[in-house]
Scaffold this motif. Structure first.
Motif, PDB file in Angstrom:
ATOM      1  N   PHE A   1      -0.654   7.088  10.328  1.00 29.70           N
ATOM      2  CA  PHE A   1      -1.975   7.378  10.019  1.00 29.70           C
ATOM      3  C   PHE A   1      -2.866   6.325  10.954  1.00 29.70           C
ATOM      4  O   PHE A   1      -4.043   6.648  11.085  1.00 29.70           O
ATOM      5  N   ARG A   2      -2.285   5.119  10.880  1.00 32.85           N
ATOM      6  CA  ARG A   2      -3.238   4.096  11.643  1.00 32.85           C
ATOM      7  C   ARG A   2      -3.248   4.462  13.230  1.00 32.85           C
ATOM      8  O   ARG A   2      -4.330   4.354  13.691  1.00 32.85           O
ATOM      9  N   ILE A   3      -2.284   5.097  13.641  1.00 34.14           N
ATOM     10  CA  ILE A   3      -2.436   5.299  15.148  1.00 34.14           C
ATOM     11  C   ILE A   3      -3.070   6.634  15.327  1.00 34.14           C
ATOM     12  O   ILE A   3      -3.937   6.638  16.248  1.00 34.14           O
ATOM     13  N   ASN A   4      -2.805   7.760  14.467  1.00 28.85           N
ATOM     14  CA  ASN A   4      -3.157   8.910  14.683  1.00 28.85           C
ATOM     15  C   ASN A   4      -4.710   9.358  13.797  1.00 28.85           C
ATOM     16  O   ASN A   4      -5.178  10.373  14.087  1.00 28.85           O
ATOM     17  N   GLY A   5      -4.990   8.530  13.055  1.00 26.90           N
ATOM     18  CA  GLY A   5      -6.019   8.856  12.179  1.00 26.90           C
ATOM     19  C   GLY A   5      -5.737   9.567  10.933  1.00 26.90           C
ATOM     20  O   GLY A   5      -4.413  10.180  10.796  1.00 26.90           O
ATOM     21  N   GLY A   6      -6.590   9.590   9.863  1.00 30.62           N
ATOM     22  CA  GLY A   6      -6.234  10.352   8.651  1.00 30.62           C
ATOM     23  C   GLY A   6      -5.845   9.645   7.420  1.00 30.62           C
ATOM     24  O   GLY A   6      -5.801  10.292   6.533  1.00 30.62           O
TER      25      GLY A   6
ATOM     26  N   LEU B   1       1.026   3.807  -2.984  1.00 28.82           N
ATOM     27  CA  LEU B   1       0.664   5.559  -2.633  1.00 28.82           C
ATOM     28  C   LEU B   1       1.839   6.369  -2.845  1.00 28.82           C
ATOM     29  O   LEU B   1       1.984   7.524  -2.855  1.00 28.82           O
ATOM     30  N   ARG B   2       3.086   5.872  -3.044  1.00 31.58           N
ATOM     31  CA  ARG B   2       4.263   6.480  -2.857  1.00 31.58           C
ATOM     32  C   ARG B   2       4.481   7.316  -1.884  1.00 31.58           C
ATOM     33  O   ARG B   2       5.118   8.508  -1.686  1.00 31.58           O
ATOM     34  N   ILE B   3       4.252   6.681  -0.520  1.00 34.30           N
ATOM     35  CA  ILE B   3       4.593   7.200   0.679  1.00 34.30           C
ATOM     36  C   ILE B   3       5.399   6.017   1.241  1.00 34.30           C
ATOM     37  O   ILE B   3       5.329   5.041   1.088  1.00 34.30           O
ATOM     38  N   SER B   4       5.795   6.690   2.530  1.00 29.18           N
ATOM     39  CA  SER B   4       6.645   5.448   3.514  1.00 29.18           C
ATOM     40  C   SER B   4       5.727   4.838   4.221  1.00 29.18           C
ATOM     41  O   SER B   4       4.422   4.984   4.784  1.00 29.18           O
ATOM     42  N   VAL B   5       6.203   3.654   4.397  1.00 25.59           N
ATOM     43  CA  VAL B   5       5.281   2.690   5.372  1.00 25.59           C
ATOM     44  C   VAL B   5       5.042   3.204   6.798  1.00 25.59           C
ATOM     45  O   VAL B   5       4.148   3.146   7.368  1.00 25.59           O
ATOM     46  N   ARG B   6       6.185   3.986   7.324  1.00 29.41           N
ATOM     47  CA  ARG B   6       6.187   4.630   8.518  1.00 29.41           C
ATOM     48  C   ARG B   6       4.894   5.695   8.502  1.00 29.41           C
ATOM     49  O   ARG B   6       4.275   5.965   9.505  1.00 29.41           O
TER      50      ARG B   6
ATOM     51  N   ALA C   1       0.911  -1.028  -0.100  1.00 29.08           N
ATOM     52  CA  ALA C   1       0.062  -0.024   0.071  1.00 29.08           C
ATOM     53  C   ALA C   1       0.779   1.322  -0.008  1.00 29.08           C
ATOM     54  O   ALA C   1       0.511   2.292  -0.655  1.00 29.08           O
ATOM     55  N   ALA C   2       1.838   1.369   0.819  1.00 25.35           N
ATOM     56  CA  ALA C   2       2.895   2.453   0.889  1.00 25.35           C
ATOM     57  C   ALA C   2       3.421   2.613  -0.563  1.00 25.35           C
ATOM     58  O   ALA C   2       3.493   3.610  -1.051  1.00 25.35           O
TER      59      ALA C   2
END
Length: 75
Positions: A35-40, A25-30, A21-22
């Motif tokens: 996002f999973r922890i903080n939402g959004g 979307l071309r974003i980091s796994v981190r 998925a990262a």
């Protein structure tokens, strides 16, 4: 230099792992973990102890971040 092989799944799945998925979307796994922890972030599912992202959820999340210019949201 040794080449790394990526294993191709035997069946096509509409569910992507966090790594997949990262990359999609071309974003980091981190960033996805944040996002999973903080939402959004994109909506995800838990299959047992595995986090998976339905492809349609990744596309919907990305679509919400579409802009025409730097001054505000598009459409």
């Amino acid at each position: 230099m040794k080449k790394t092989r990526v294993q191709t799944p035997l069946i096509k799945s509409p569910f992507l792992s966090t790594d997949e998925a990262a990359a999609y979307l071309r974003i980091s796994v981190r960033a996805l973990e944040h996002f999973r922890i903080n939402g959004g972030g994109p909506r995800y599912r838990k299959h047992g102890n595995k986090v998976v992202y339905p492809l349609e959820n990744l596309n919907a999340w990305s679509k919400k971040r579409e802009y025409e210019h730097t001054g505000g949201a598009g459409k």
